[in-house]
Design a protein around this motif. Structure first.
Motif, PDB file in Angstrom:
ATOM      1  N   GLY A 136      -1.371  -8.189 -14.805  1.00  0.00           N
ATOM      2  CA  GLY A 136      -0.334  -7.631 -15.665  1.00  0.00           C
ATOM      3  C   GLY A 136       0.992  -7.388 -14.969  1.00  0.00           C
ATOM      4  O   GLY A 136       1.812  -6.593 -15.438  1.00  0.00           O
ATOM      5  N   MET A 137       1.239  -8.081 -13.877  1.00  0.00           N
ATOM      6  CA  MET A 137       2.508  -7.948 -13.164  1.00  0.00           C
ATOM      7  C   MET A 137       3.547  -8.859 -13.811  1.00  0.00           C
ATOM      8  O   MET A 137       3.214  -9.652 -14.700  1.00  0.00           O
ATOM      9  CB  MET A 137       2.312  -8.300 -11.687  1.00  0.00           C
ATOM     10  CG  MET A 137       1.290  -7.415 -10.991  1.00  0.00           C
ATOM     11  SD  MET A 137       1.078  -7.773  -9.235  1.00  0.00           S
ATOM     12  CE  MET A 137       2.435  -6.758  -8.579  1.00  0.00           C
TER      13      MET A 137
ATOM     14  N   TYR B 215     -13.058  -3.582  -4.776  1.00  0.00           N
ATOM     15  CA  TYR B 215     -12.374  -4.711  -4.150  1.00  0.00           C
ATOM     16  C   TYR B 215     -12.507  -5.914  -5.057  1.00  0.00           C
ATOM     17  O   TYR B 215     -13.465  -6.041  -5.827  1.00  0.00           O
ATOM     18  CB  TYR B 215     -12.981  -5.032  -2.779  1.00  0.00           C
ATOM     19  CG  TYR B 215     -12.707  -3.970  -1.751  1.00  0.00           C
ATOM     20  CD1 TYR B 215     -11.510  -3.950  -1.050  1.00  0.00           C
ATOM     21  CD2 TYR B 215     -13.638  -2.971  -1.495  1.00  0.00           C
ATOM     22  CE1 TYR B 215     -11.246  -2.966  -0.112  1.00  0.00           C
ATOM     23  CE2 TYR B 215     -13.384  -1.979  -0.556  1.00  0.00           C
ATOM     24  CZ  TYR B 215     -12.194  -1.984   0.128  1.00  0.00           C
ATOM     25  OH  TYR B 215     -11.924  -1.010   1.048  1.00  0.00           O
ATOM     26  N   SER B 216     -11.540  -6.805  -4.951  1.00  0.00           N
ATOM     27  CA  SER B 216     -11.576  -8.063  -5.679  1.00  0.00           C
ATOM     28  C   SER B 216     -10.857  -9.096  -4.819  1.00  0.00           C
ATOM     29  O   SER B 216     -10.425  -8.800  -3.708  1.00  0.00           O
ATOM     30  CB  SER B 216     -10.904  -7.912  -7.047  1.00  0.00           C
ATOM     31  OG  SER B 216     -11.141  -9.053  -7.843  1.00  0.00           O
ATOM     32  N   GLN B 217     -10.765 -10.297  -5.342  1.00  0.00           N
ATOM     33  CA  GLN B 217     -10.070 -11.376  -4.645  1.00  0.00           C
ATOM     34  C   GLN B 217      -9.159 -12.081  -5.624  1.00  0.00           C
ATOM     35  O   GLN B 217      -9.501 -12.240  -6.798  1.00  0.00           O
ATOM     36  CB  GLN B 217     -11.060 -12.394  -4.088  1.00  0.00           C
ATOM     37  CG  GLN B 217     -11.944 -11.856  -3.007  1.00  0.00           C
ATOM     38  CD  GLN B 217     -12.942 -12.912  -2.538  1.00  0.00           C
ATOM     39  OE1 GLN B 217     -13.110 -13.952  -3.157  1.00  0.00           O
ATOM     40  NE2 GLN B 217     -13.604 -12.631  -1.444  1.00  0.00           N
ATOM     41  N   ASP B 218      -8.008 -12.511  -5.120  1.00  0.00           N
ATOM     42  CA  ASP B 218      -7.148 -13.333  -5.955  1.00  0.00           C
ATOM     43  C   ASP B 218      -7.719 -14.754  -5.970  1.00  0.00           C
ATOM     44  O   ASP B 218      -8.720 -15.035  -5.290  1.00  0.00           O
ATOM     45  CB  ASP B 218      -5.679 -13.240  -5.503  1.00  0.00           C
ATOM     46  CG  ASP B 218      -5.351 -13.938  -4.196  1.00  0.00           C
ATOM     47  OD1 ASP B 218      -6.208 -14.672  -3.653  1.00  0.00           O
ATOM     48  OD2 ASP B 218      -4.221 -13.756  -3.714  1.00  0.00           O
ATOM     49  N   PRO B 219      -7.147 -15.680  -6.740  1.00  0.00           N
ATOM     50  CA  PRO B 219      -7.761 -17.010  -6.873  1.00  0.00           C
ATOM     51  C   PRO B 219      -7.771 -17.854  -5.604  1.00  0.00           C
ATOM     52  O   PRO B 219      -8.476 -18.863  -5.555  1.00  0.00           O
ATOM     53  CB  PRO B 219      -6.948 -17.690  -7.967  1.00  0.00           C
ATOM     54  CG  PRO B 219      -5.769 -16.854  -8.219  1.00  0.00           C
ATOM     55  CD  PRO B 219      -6.007 -15.506  -7.627  1.00  0.00           C
TER      56      PRO B 219
ATOM     57  N   ARG C  83       0.180 -17.411 -10.460  1.00  0.00           N
ATOM     58  CA  ARG C  83       0.848 -16.863 -11.643  1.00  0.00           C
ATOM     59  C   ARG C  83      -0.169 -16.458 -12.708  1.00  0.00           C
ATOM     60  O   ARG C  83      -0.050 -15.394 -13.319  1.00  0.00           O
ATOM     61  CB  ARG C  83       1.839 -17.872 -12.210  1.00  0.00           C
ATOM     62  CG  ARG C  83       3.092 -18.012 -11.385  1.00  0.00           C
ATOM     63  CD  ARG C  83       4.103 -18.969 -12.029  1.00  0.00           C
ATOM     64  NE  ARG C  83       5.290 -19.053 -11.195  1.00  0.00           N
ATOM     65  CZ  ARG C  83       5.520 -20.045 -10.338  1.00  0.00           C
ATOM     66  NH1 ARG C  83       4.689 -21.063 -10.225  1.00  0.00           N
ATOM     67  NH2 ARG C  83       6.623 -20.021  -9.611  1.00  0.00           N
ATOM     68  N   ALA C  84      -1.155 -17.297 -12.954  1.00  0.00           N
ATOM     69  CA  ALA C  84      -2.171 -16.970 -13.956  1.00  0.00           C
ATOM     70  C   ALA C  84      -2.873 -15.662 -13.604  1.00  0.00           C
ATOM     71  O   ALA C  84      -3.135 -14.828 -14.474  1.00  0.00           O
ATOM     72  CB  ALA C  84      -3.180 -18.110 -14.090  1.00  0.00           C
ATOM     73  N   TYR C  85      -3.160 -15.458 -12.353  1.00  0.00           N
ATOM     74  CA  TYR C  85      -3.859 -14.251 -11.925  1.00  0.00           C
ATOM     75  C   TYR C  85      -2.937 -13.026 -11.916  1.00  0.00           C
ATOM     76  O   TYR C  85      -3.219 -12.010 -12.549  1.00  0.00           O
ATOM     77  CB  TYR C  85      -4.460 -14.461 -10.536  1.00  0.00           C
ATOM     78  CG  TYR C  85      -5.164 -13.246  -9.988  1.00  0.00           C
ATOM     79  CD1 TYR C  85      -6.426 -12.894 -10.428  1.00  0.00           C
ATOM     80  CD2 TYR C  85      -4.557 -12.445  -9.024  1.00  0.00           C
ATOM     81  CE1 TYR C  85      -7.072 -11.774  -9.932  1.00  0.00           C
ATOM     82  CE2 TYR C  85      -5.195 -11.330  -8.516  1.00  0.00           C
ATOM     83  CZ  TYR C  85      -6.453 -11.000  -8.974  1.00  0.00           C
ATOM     84  OH  TYR C  85      -7.080  -9.882  -8.484  1.00  0.00           O
TER      85      TYR C  85
END
Length: 122
Positions: A29-30, A104-108, A21-23
């Motif tokens: 911004g979802m 590219y990125s990664q979620d937590p 949720r924090a991410y």
């Protein structure tokens, strides 16, 4: 006949909902979409931004998706990359897709995410 992509499902380990949720809410911004009660009992979270729907389900013996990923189209990709970095998310630029800027990125929990924006013609 296929009409549209309804959602993308990613996986996460049990107990990671607050991190997710924090991410997905604060960094990306979802907004969170309530899950139907029978599915909410299984854990996980659903998120959306416009027509983009991401479902994060809890998976036993979770391993993050390192290659498979959703490709998320953004506007003002530089500002979006700054937003992710300010939120503590890694950003790795890639220049291999003609006609697009992307990173590219990664979620937590380590799932790979692609963010891309078409380049203006000319």
């Amino acid at each position: 006949m296929l009409a549209a992509l309804d959602h993308v499902q990613l996986a996460a380990p049990a107990g990671s909902e607050d991190l997710l949720r924090a991410y997905y809410l604060d960094v990306l911004g979802m907004t969170e979409v309530p899950k139907p009660p029978v599915l909410a009992a299984q854990g996980g979270c659903w998120f959306r931004a416009g027509a983009v729907h991401l479902h994060i389900g809890i998976e036993d013996n979770f391993r993050p998706a390192r290659k498979a990923h959703p490709g998320l189209r953004v506007t003002d990709i530089d500002a979006y990359a700054e937003r992710l970095e300010a939120g503590g998310a890694p950003v790795t630029w890639d220049h291999d897709l003609p006609g697009h800027r992307r990173f590219y990125s990664q979620d937590p929990v380590g799932n790979r995410l692609e963010f891309l924006e078409p380049m203006a013609a000319g």
